[in-house]
Design an enzyme around this catalytic site. Structure first.
Site, PDB file in Angstrom:
ATOM      1  N   GLY A 187       0.769  -1.501   0.251  1.00 19.44           N
ATOM      2  CA  GLY A 187      -0.287  -0.237  -0.200  1.00 19.44           C
ATOM      3  C   GLY A 187       0.754   1.273  -0.402  1.00 19.44           C
ATOM      4  O   GLY A 187       0.424   2.808   0.365  1.00 19.44           O
ATOM      5  N   LYS A 205       6.241  16.637  -4.342  1.00 23.32           N
ATOM      6  CA  LYS A 205       6.686  16.714  -2.524  1.00 23.32           C
ATOM      7  C   LYS A 205       7.556  18.207  -2.883  1.00 23.32           C
ATOM      8  O   LYS A 205       7.590  19.088  -1.831  1.00 23.32           O
ATOM      9  CB  LYS A 205       6.896  15.545  -2.070  1.00 23.32           C
ATOM     10  CG  LYS A 205       6.266  14.826  -2.597  1.00 23.32           C
ATOM     11  CD  LYS A 205       6.278  13.489  -2.135  1.00 23.32           C
ATOM     12  CE  LYS A 205       5.187  12.260  -1.864  1.00 23.32           C
ATOM     13  NZ  LYS A 205       5.689  11.285  -1.266  1.00 23.32           N
TER      14      LYS A 205
HETATM   15  N1  HSE Z   1       3.331   7.025  -3.411  1.00 26.55           N
HETATM   16  C1  HSE Z   1       3.568   7.442  -1.856  1.00 26.55           C
HETATM   17  C2  HSE Z   1       5.300   7.597  -1.602  1.00 26.55           C
HETATM   18  C3  HSE Z   1       3.029   7.114  -1.177  1.00 26.55           C
HETATM   19  O1  HSE Z   1       5.680   5.286  -2.100  1.00 26.55           O
HETATM   20  O2  HSE Z   1       5.881   7.416  -0.484  1.00 26.55           O
HETATM   21  C4  HSE Z   1       2.935   8.865   0.220  1.00 26.55           C
HETATM   22  O3  HSE Z   1       3.226  10.319  -0.561  1.00 26.55           O
END
Ligand code: HSE
Length: 423
Positions: A187, A205
């Site tokens: 997940g 980000k």
């Molecule tokens: N896909 C993102 C990660 C989830 O792997 O960090 C959190 O933003």
């Protein structure tokens, strides 16, 4: 006691985690913050998710109007991810004067000014602590705890999926594709793996973090981006010989007033604090001119860690008399960036195993003014050898020019990889 109505848009991994935290910490939040948070509505088409959480189905629908029209809802947390329908729904609730909480870094990095303008009009708040670093409290730290500093540098591992893949390749020699599948099962990964492995997620980000750090909006499109798909086990093995660990880094620097912002796989020394950030964990290293080095570390994805940051934002949104505003509308422009940045480079080449080859290669680098820091040579089969170098500092353009000369050199069979080194 003050009672605040909440709506949750989506009950996926993070939405469900948030609901569970809101339930389990309800009494604690009442006691510590003097507010009762009541989930009044949930948007979710899969009602089995609501049933699994014990949510009364009278509170569940697919119609955003049920949220917009409910005067008792003043905070709306969004978990859809992606741009639409999240953008349309959040603009509608902001226009109705409700504050929004989101972990949606893509939406935020692409539409922040539009969301901010809508929020300002009605006095609603926008909260996005969970958008960068999952449960790691980096947004508030940058915005509300570093006011006495100019931020000089942010260097972050902000994508858990790629860190999980690179750590597994590095620690266990695991296969790239298998490890990606595992990360998806756990997940961590985005629905589309490209968002993680090609570096888009990190770019969104970094755009948010850099904008806060430099008080100028750094569009994600201005961030140079490379993903991890070209990193091989061989690179990782050579890196180990140089005492280096590979990580997908989101880097932004303020160098003499110019912004340098990049997302790429980079080698860092084994003893750098970021080298110890393993598996799906995130780590964000920040340098302020007065505070010096700071290091933030924790779980960057998952139901409860990300839910933890969302609940923190919900409590903030529910208890503020006035919401914080982001005054910058100013967008960083081309002249605010420096593209010809300085770095050290790891370079791996397959060459003909013949006398004079090493001196030809070092000659090309030397002529370009690139000094070599260290080198490893391994004889291969079929009259070929592998050379791996770590250079000293040089500029990107100088390095690129030398690379095209190396490509053209008859003794070079293949340029296997180029990875920047961040010391
Ligand atoms: N896909 C993102 C990660 C989830 O792997 O960090 C959190 O933003």
């Amino acid at each position: 006691m003050k009672k605040v109505g909440i709506a949750l848009l989506g009950l996926g991994v993070v939405g469900s985690g948030t609901y569970r935290i809101l339930e389990s910490k309800k009494e604690k939040i009442m006691r510590d913050f003097g507010v009762e948070l009541e989930v009044r509505h949930v948007l979710e088409k899969d009602t089995s998710k609501a049933v699994a959480l014990g949510i009364d189905l009278s509170k569940v629908s697919c119609d955003i109007e049920n949220v917009v029209k409910d005067d008792k809802i003043s905070v709306v947390a969004e978990f859809f991810g992606g741009i639409e329908p999240a953008r349309t729904f959040l603009l509608a609730v902001l226009k109705a004067g409700k504050s929004i909480v989101t972990s949606n870094k893509e939406l935020f990095s692409k539409h922040w000014p539009e969301l901010e303008a809508a929020a300002k009009e009605t006095g609603a708040g926008i909260y996005f602590e969970a958008s960068c670093g999952g449960g790691v409290p980096i947004i508030r730290a940058l915005h509300e705890s570093c006011q006495g500093n100019d931020i000089l540098e942010i260097k972050g591992i902000v994508n858990g999926t790629t860190n999980y893949i690179l750590s597994n390749m590095s620690e266990h020699g695991s296969d790239y594709a298998e490890t990606l599948k595992e990360a998806q099962k756990l997940g961590y990964a985005e629905a589309n793996p490209s968002a993680d492995v090609d570096g888009f997620d990190s770019t969104y980000k970094l755009s948010i973090l850099s904008s806060l750090a430099f008080n100028k909006r750094v569009p994600y499109t201005s961030i140079y981006r490379e993903g991890i798909s070209k990193v091989t086990i061989d690179d990782i093995k050579f890196g180990k010989e140089f005492g280096l660990t590979v990580k997908l880094l989101a880097i932004s620097k303020n160098v003499n007033g110019k912004i340098e912002a990049h997302v790429y796989p980079a080698f860092i020394p084994d003893d750098h604090p970021l080298a110890k950030v393993s598996g799906a964990f995130n780590g964000i290293y920040v340098v302020g001119d007065n505070v010096g080095e700071l290091m933030f570390y924790g779980k960057g994805a998952g139901d409860l860690p990300t839910g933890s940051a969302i609940v923190s934002d919900i409590v903030y949104a529910a208890t503020r008399a006035e919401h914080r505003r982001y005054p910058f509308i100013l967008e960083a422009e081309a002249q605010d960036f420096n593209d010809d940045f300085v770095s050290e480079y790891f370079l791996r080449l397959t060459v003909k195993d013949e006398t004079g080859v090493l001196s030809a290669i070092t000659g090309i680098l030397g002529k370009a003014g690139i000094s070599i820091d260290s080198m490893v040579q391994k004889a291969g089969s079929n009259g070929k050898a592998t050379l791996a170098f770590v250079t000293q500092k040089t500029t990107e353009l100088t390095f690129r020019k030398a690379l095209s000369e190396l490509e053209a050199a008859p003794c070079v069979t293949e340029i296997n990889s180029v990875i920047r080194v961040e010391k």
